[in-house]
Write an enzyme that holds these catalytic residues in place. Structure first.
Site, PDB file in Angstrom:
ATOM      1  N   ASP A   1      12.647  -4.818   4.598  1.00 56.61           N
ATOM      2  CA  ASP A   1      11.724  -5.950   4.486  1.00 56.61           C
ATOM      3  C   ASP A   1      12.154  -6.744   3.261  1.00 56.61           C
ATOM      4  OD1 ASP A   1      10.665  -4.291   2.443  1.00 56.61           O
ATOM      5  OD2 ASP A   1       8.858  -3.812   3.581  1.00 56.61           O
TER       6      ASP A   1
ATOM      7  N   GLU B   1      14.472   0.699   6.348  1.00 53.90           N
ATOM      8  CA  GLU B   1      13.093   0.217   6.129  1.00 53.90           C
ATOM      9  C   GLU B   1      13.114  -1.230   5.660  1.00 53.90           C
ATOM     10  OE1 GLU B   1      10.836   2.913   3.634  1.00 53.90           O
ATOM     11  OE2 GLU B   1      11.773   4.677   4.528  1.00 53.90           O
TER      12      GLU B   1
HETATM   13  O1  G3I Z   1      -5.310   5.961   7.593  1.00 51.98           O
HETATM   14  C1  G3I Z   1      -5.998   5.922   6.339  1.00 51.98           C
HETATM   15  C2  G3I Z   1      -7.370   5.317   6.505  1.00 51.98           C
HETATM   16  O2  G3I Z   1      -8.133   6.145   7.359  1.00 51.98           O
HETATM   17  C3  G3I Z   1      -8.015   5.175   5.136  1.00 51.98           C
HETATM   18  O3  G3I Z   1      -9.236   4.514   5.279  1.00 51.98           O
HETATM   19  C4  G3I Z   1      -7.125   4.379   4.209  1.00 51.98           C
HETATM   20  C5  G3I Z   1      -7.699   4.301   2.797  1.00 51.98           C
HETATM   21  O4  G3I Z   1      -6.699   4.125   1.835  1.00 51.98           O
HETATM   22  O5  G3I Z   1      -5.860   5.011   4.117  1.00 51.98           O
HETATM   23  C6  G3I Z   1      -5.200   5.083   5.368  1.00 51.98           C
HETATM   24  O6  G3I Z   1      -3.928   5.714   5.195  1.00 51.98           O
HETATM   25  C7  G3I Z   1      -2.944   4.924   4.548  1.00 51.98           C
HETATM   26  C8  G3I Z   1      -1.722   4.914   5.439  1.00 51.98           C
HETATM   27  O7  G3I Z   1      -0.662   4.227   4.798  1.00 51.98           O
HETATM   28  C9  G3I Z   1      -1.965   4.260   6.792  1.00 51.98           C
HETATM   29  O8  G3I Z   1      -2.226   2.904   6.632  1.00 51.98           O
HETATM   30  C10 G3I Z   1      -2.616   5.554   3.221  1.00 51.98           C
HETATM   31  O9  G3I Z   1      -3.711   5.445   2.344  1.00 51.98           O
HETATM   32  C11 G3I Z   1      -1.416   4.854   2.607  1.00 51.98           C
HETATM   33  O10 G3I Z   1      -1.014   5.579   1.457  1.00 51.98           O
HETATM   34  C12 G3I Z   1      -0.271   4.837   3.584  1.00 51.98           C
HETATM   35  O11 G3I Z   1       0.777   4.089   3.017  1.00 51.98           O
HETATM   36  C13 G3I Z   1       2.051   4.333   3.545  1.00 51.98           C
HETATM   37  C14 G3I Z   1       3.009   4.694   2.429  1.00 51.98           C
HETATM   38  O12 G3I Z   1       4.316   4.855   2.957  1.00 51.98           O
HETATM   39  C15 G3I Z   1       2.599   5.969   1.739  1.00 51.98           C
HETATM   40  O13 G3I Z   1       3.548   6.366   0.809  1.00 51.98           O
HETATM   41  C16 G3I Z   1       2.520   3.061   4.234  1.00 51.98           C
HETATM   42  O14 G3I Z   1       1.730   2.833   5.407  1.00 51.98           O
HETATM   43  C17 G3I Z   1       3.975   3.211   4.651  1.00 51.98           C
HETATM   44  O15 G3I Z   1       4.477   1.962   5.084  1.00 51.98           O
HETATM   45  C18 G3I Z   1       4.828   3.640   3.464  1.00 51.98           C
HETATM   46  O16 G3I Z   1       6.134   3.836   3.905  1.00 51.98           O
HETATM   47  C19 G3I Z   1       7.071   4.209   2.893  1.00 51.98           C
HETATM   48  C20 G3I Z   1       8.087   5.118   3.538  1.00 51.98           C
HETATM   49  O17 G3I Z   1       7.449   6.219   4.147  1.00 51.98           O
HETATM   50  C21 G3I Z   1       9.109   5.606   2.516  1.00 51.98           C
HETATM   51  N1  G3I Z   1       9.717   4.493   1.807  1.00 51.98           N
HETATM   52  C22 G3I Z   1       8.792   3.539   1.230  1.00 51.98           C
HETATM   53  C23 G3I Z   1       7.823   3.014   2.276  1.00 51.98           C
HETATM   54  C24 G3I Z   1       6.926   1.935   1.726  1.00 51.98           C
HETATM   55  O18 G3I Z   1       6.093   2.446   0.716  1.00 51.98           O
END
Ligand code: G3I
Length: 455
Positions: free
Chosen positions: A266, A264
């Protein structure tokens, strides 16, 4: 559930045809994309992908030009794939897999069991009910994608931050300390062909947390718990900086007999410091023979989960940054040795090491074929690498299986009896480069002697 596995790693041997292929690869002009340059070094270069962005032409244009491995950023997580208990939802993840298949990219699966991003119904569970739900989840999701995933993050982020080196508290951890090995055993049964990884962050240098993971992997290897790889997320920033023991940390895990992957990446530095750090990470992977590839966590800075840090290789407009150039240069200037075999036995191992057998490279006009066999009692997965000596636009591998061996499914190939031919997206292979296909079967694969004919 515990099974005895014998991994037969087939090592490339020096036939004249293969030497020609490798010779061409090393004298050919340096590749100009991350994926092709990594492939020249026997690695992949991947990115996290969000399904809803695939319709963005700039995004998918860079994706398909530069990357040959994809990790769904959120679409294969528990909350996405099983929003209600026992009701599975694969639409978004399937769309990413279809995109990968159409563009010759492989998939990393992320993540089967994790304390975070659980659906609400699982968050409220505990004890035997949660353990059973986890097993059912892994069985269904890994089963749905059987044969389509190169490597699964089976368990994600199970170790605590700080100096304890112990497990993170979570509802899964409270079901019993053996939840991680149960998850790995379940994943192996569901998709025997996928490499099974443990994945975590803040484990990128030698520290208490990474040593906790190291001790778990060592224990798993000594007891035959199926684990094939460790993912190092490498979310680098000033609070969690790149340390000088990054490569040494990868190497100590590789020495346990597992592959290592940067999963992952960055880097929240700026300018030349960022470019230099990307080069350092890339060179570290190239220097560790069992480091099989690098995945960055998004394409453009604007795609990043922490976009204000501008931590990626392309700016918000899709332009290549200095970090892109330093990464590509590192890939092209890295190890000049021939690509490592798909699977190798470790030079030093404290655990039962896989046995090796001589390779069976087969050559014909334009290409050579080598096989890597993953055999266990009653079944096997064969990966076949087709390496082009001169540029080819189609290939056929001749490969007969011993009597009693039956193929149950295959990928990236079309089969007619003992002839295995390219599909639409992987017939063109540039001189010195390779593509891979595979198949799974029951019985014993035995010693394989492939031939290859290019057109
Ligand atoms: O899709 C919904 C949207 O409909 C809504 O309006 C919005 C409001 O908050 O949320 C959107 O979903 C978000 C999703 O990403 C898509 O963008 C979630 O809230 C948000 O929590 C989620 O975050 C992800 C995160 O993991 C959650 O733990 C990140 O995209 C993603 O890059 C991140 O990835 C993680 C790996 O899985 C594990 N290692 C760490 C890495 C970075 O945190």
């Amino acid at each position: 559930m515990r099974r005895t596995r014998t991994r037969i790693a087939v090592v490339l041997a020096g036939t004249a045809a293969l030497a020609t292929a490798i010779g061409l690869a090393s004298t050919a002009q340096a590749a100009t994309t991350l994926g092709a340059s990594a492939a020249d070094k026997g690695r992949y270069f991947g990115t996290a992908v969000a399904n809803y962005k695939l319709s963005d032409a700039t995004y998918s244009g860079i994706l398909d030009r530069e990357f040959n491995m994809i990790t769904p950023e959120n679409e294969m997580k528990w909350d996405a794939t099983e929003p209600n208990q026992g009701q599975f939802s694969y639409g978004s993840a399937d769309a990413i897999v279809a995109h990968a298949n159409a563009h010759g990219q492989r998939m990393r699966g992320h993540a089967l069991a994790w304390y975070s991003q659980q659906p609400g119904w699982a968050q409220n569970m505990s004890g035997t009910a949660l353990r059973n739900a986890m097993v059912n989840h892994i069985t269904n999701v890994a089963g749905h994608y059987k044969g389509k995933i190169y490597a699964w993050d089976v368990v994600n982020e199970a170790f605590a931050d700080g100096g304890s080196g112990g497990r993170r508290d979570s509802n899964l951890q409270r079901t019993g300390n053996d939840w991680i090995e149960v998850a790995f055993q379940t994943a192996r049964a569901a998709d025997p062909g996928a490499k099974l990884c443990y994945n975590d962050y803040n484990t990128d240098g030698i520290n208490a947390k990474s040593t906790g993971v190291y001790n778990m992997v060592k224990d798993f290897k000594s007891r035959g718990v199926p684990i094939d790889c460790v993912g190092f997320q490498s979310h680098i920033n000033s609070g969690s900086p790149l340390t000088s023991d990054y490569q040494a940390n990868l190497q100590r895990f590789a020495d346990l007999g597992v592959d290592v992957q940067i999963t992952e990446l960055d880097i929240a530095y700026s300018g030349t410091q960022q470019a230099s750090a990307y080069a350092t990470v890339t060179k570290a992977c190239l220097a560790v023979s069992r480091c099989t590839g690098i995945t960055v966590w998004g394409i453009r800075d604007s795609d990043s989960w922490r976009s204000s840090d501008n931590p990626l290789l392309f700016d918000g407009n899709g332009n290549k940054k200095a970090a892109y150039t330093s990464t590509l240069d590192a890939l092209n200037g890295g190890s000049t040795s021939s690509p490592p075999p798909v699977s190798t036995s470790p030079s030093r191992s404290t655990s039962p090491s896989p046995s090796t057998s001589p390779s069976n490279p087969g050559g014909g006009q334009g290409c050579t074929a080598t096989t890597s066999v993953n055999q266990w009692q009653g079944g096997f997965v064969v990966t076949v690498r087709v390496t082009a000596g001169s540029t080819i636009n189609g290939w056929t591998v001749g490969l007969a299986l011993p009597s009693g061996a039956t193929v149950t499914n295959s990928w990236n190939v079309t089969r007619s009896g003992n002839n295995w031919s390219n599909v639409s997206y992987n017939g063109h292979v540039n001189a010195g480069q390779y593509t891979e296909f595979g198949f799974q079967g029951t019985g014993t694969a035995g010693t394989l002697t492939p031939t290859c004919s290019g057109s």
